[in-house]
Design an enzyme around this catalytic site. Structure first.
Site, PDB file in Angstrom:
ATOM      1  N   ASP A 249       0.860  -1.180   0.000  1.00  0.00           N
ATOM      2  CA  ASP A 249       0.000   0.000   0.000  1.00  0.00           C
ATOM      3  C   ASP A 249       0.896   1.229   0.000  1.00  0.00           C
ATOM      4  O   ASP A 249       1.170   1.828   1.033  1.00  0.00           O
ATOM      5  CB  ASP A 249      -0.926  -0.024   1.218  1.00  0.00           C
ATOM      6  CG  ASP A 249      -2.017   1.028   1.113  1.00  0.00           C
ATOM      7  OD1 ASP A 249      -2.061   1.752   0.103  1.00  0.00           O
ATOM      8  OD2 ASP A 249      -2.828   1.130   2.047  1.00  0.00           O
ATOM      9  N   ALA A 250       1.367   1.564  -1.196  1.00  0.00           N
ATOM     10  CA  ALA A 250       2.371   2.609  -1.349  1.00  0.00           C
ATOM     11  C   ALA A 250       1.836   3.836  -2.077  1.00  0.00           C
ATOM     12  O   ALA A 250       2.440   4.901  -2.023  1.00  0.00           O
ATOM     13  CB  ALA A 250       3.580   2.057  -2.113  1.00  0.00           C
ATOM     14  N   LYS A 251       0.739   3.676  -2.810  1.00  0.00           N
ATOM     15  CA  LYS A 251       0.086   4.768  -3.540  1.00  0.00           C
ATOM     16  C   LYS A 251       1.086   5.563  -4.375  1.00  0.00           C
ATOM     17  O   LYS A 251       1.103   6.797  -4.344  1.00  0.00           O
ATOM     18  CB  LYS A 251      -0.691   5.667  -2.574  1.00  0.00           C
ATOM     19  CG  LYS A 251      -1.796   4.910  -1.848  1.00  0.00           C
ATOM     20  CD  LYS A 251      -2.556   5.807  -0.892  1.00  0.00           C
ATOM     21  CE  LYS A 251      -3.660   5.051  -0.174  1.00  0.00           C
ATOM     22  NZ  LYS A 251      -3.158   4.029   0.777  1.00  0.00           N
ATOM     23  N   ARG A 252       1.888   4.842  -5.123  1.00  0.00           N
ATOM     24  CA  ARG A 252       2.854   5.492  -5.992  1.00  0.00           C
ATOM     25  C   ARG A 252       2.169   6.002  -7.265  1.00  0.00           C
ATOM     26  O   ARG A 252       1.040   5.648  -7.567  1.00  0.00           O
ATOM     27  CB  ARG A 252       3.976   4.517  -6.356  1.00  0.00           C
ATOM     28  CG  ARG A 252       4.816   4.029  -5.177  1.00  0.00           C
ATOM     29  CD  ARG A 252       5.467   5.196  -4.417  1.00  0.00           C
ATOM     30  NE  ARG A 252       6.544   4.765  -3.544  1.00  0.00           N
ATOM     31  CZ  ARG A 252       6.505   4.762  -2.219  1.00  0.00           C
ATOM     32  NH1 ARG A 252       5.428   5.157  -1.592  1.00  0.00           N
ATOM     33  NH2 ARG A 252       7.551   4.382  -1.504  1.00  0.00           N
TER      34      ARG A 252
ATOM     35  N   THR B 143      -0.552  -0.387  -4.721  1.00  0.00           N
ATOM     36  CA  THR B 143      -1.551   0.646  -4.967  1.00  0.00           C
ATOM     37  C   THR B 143      -0.899   1.804  -5.713  1.00  0.00           C
ATOM     38  O   THR B 143       0.231   2.195  -5.411  1.00  0.00           O
ATOM     39  CB  THR B 143      -2.179   1.146  -3.661  1.00  0.00           C
ATOM     40  OG1 THR B 143      -1.147   1.590  -2.772  1.00  0.00           O
ATOM     41  CG2 THR B 143      -2.988   0.038  -2.984  1.00  0.00           C
TER      42      THR B 143
END
Length: 272
Positions: free
Chosen positions: A91-94, A118
């Site tokens: 869950d890094a939302k890069r 993510t």
């Protein structure tokens, strides 16, 4: 992990539970602080006590990178400890320009060997496509999130009288497929999940917001489940911090089992 394997695991465990490993040094039981690696010591017990009920684990990368090099080490040890038949989510939302995204993809898919990550879609195709070049790896694209600020952009209507999240769903399906792309859809949206499902009938949704954030598992299944389940429902705080004492592992197990039993019933109702 491919889609069929993920679905097989869901059927085998009668569960679509994802446990969020948002491990906070300020919240874990105090007796663990004497351990050489308190974060991993906590995660290890959580995994030991929930692996029978979970089909996915989702470490939130911020909780680890905030600790510097030791946090990254704890994260890798955690990832290595998770059973290989359980789906892993960074869950890094890069989301950045192509060359940078390519390196993010290499870091999380090759070096760390996560199954998925993510990704924020705002910068468009060239910020997402590098992640889609890896076989049996997944992009989990932010679509309709549950935070209050999501109203700032995600639900605004365009000239075509469609909300922005609908354009994200339609456009992104030109980049990836239901075999390598999922969507983040917040559980607190209720009937909005049905609207998202119209645009992405065959994709898996990663659904945060059940439990401590107030989302209803029953509503998520009612509006979001498809013929291959199509859901990974995340619970973090409700499982991780079910107890602050020595029995935290057992308490986490009970909470995970409770969710799994509810999920088994919902699978039988909506996905049989």
């Amino acid at each position: 992990m491919d889609k069929q394997t993920l679905y097989n695991n869901i059927k085998q465990k009668s569960s679509f539970l994802c446990v969020g490993l948002d491990t906070d040094l300020e919240k874990i039981p105090s007796h663990l602080l004497k351990e050489k690696d308190p974060i991993f010591a906590f995660n290890k017990q959580i995994i030991d006590n929930t692996a029978d009920y979970a089909v996915a684990y989702k470490p939130n990368i911020a909780f680890y990178e905030a600790l510097g090099p030791s946090g990254w080490e704890s994260l890798q040890k955690t990832l290595d400890y998770i059973p290989k038949d359980i789906f892993t989510i960074a869950d890094a939302k890069r989301g950045d320009i192509g060359n940078t995204s390519k390196l993010y993809a290499k870091a999380f898919f090759e070096v760390m060997n996560f199954d998925s990550i993510t990704v924020a879609p705002y910068m468009g195709e060239d910020s997402v496509s590098p992640f889609l070049e890896f076989e049996d790896k997944w992009v989990i694209l932010l679509a309709l999130t549950s935070n209050a600020g999501s109203h700032d952009f995600q639900v605004l209507n365009s000239e075509q009288n469609k909300p922005l999240f609908a354009h994200v769903l339609e456009k992104s399906q030109q980049w990836g497929t239901d075999q390598n792309m999922m969507y983040v859809v917040g559980a607190t949206r209720g009937e909005k999940i049905a609207e998202v499902r119209k645009y992405a009938p065959d994709h898996f949704f990663l659904v945060p917001g059940v439990g401590a954030q107030g989302g209803s598992l029953e509503e998520v299944a009612k509006y979001g489940m498809n013929s291959t389940c199509g859901l990974l429902v995340n619970s973090s705080r409700g499982i991780l911090y079910a107890s602050s004492g020595d029995d935290f592992g057992n308490a986490a197990s009970k909470e995970a089992q409770k969710l799994q039993q509810e999920m088994a019933s919902l699978l039988e109702q909506y996905c049989s």
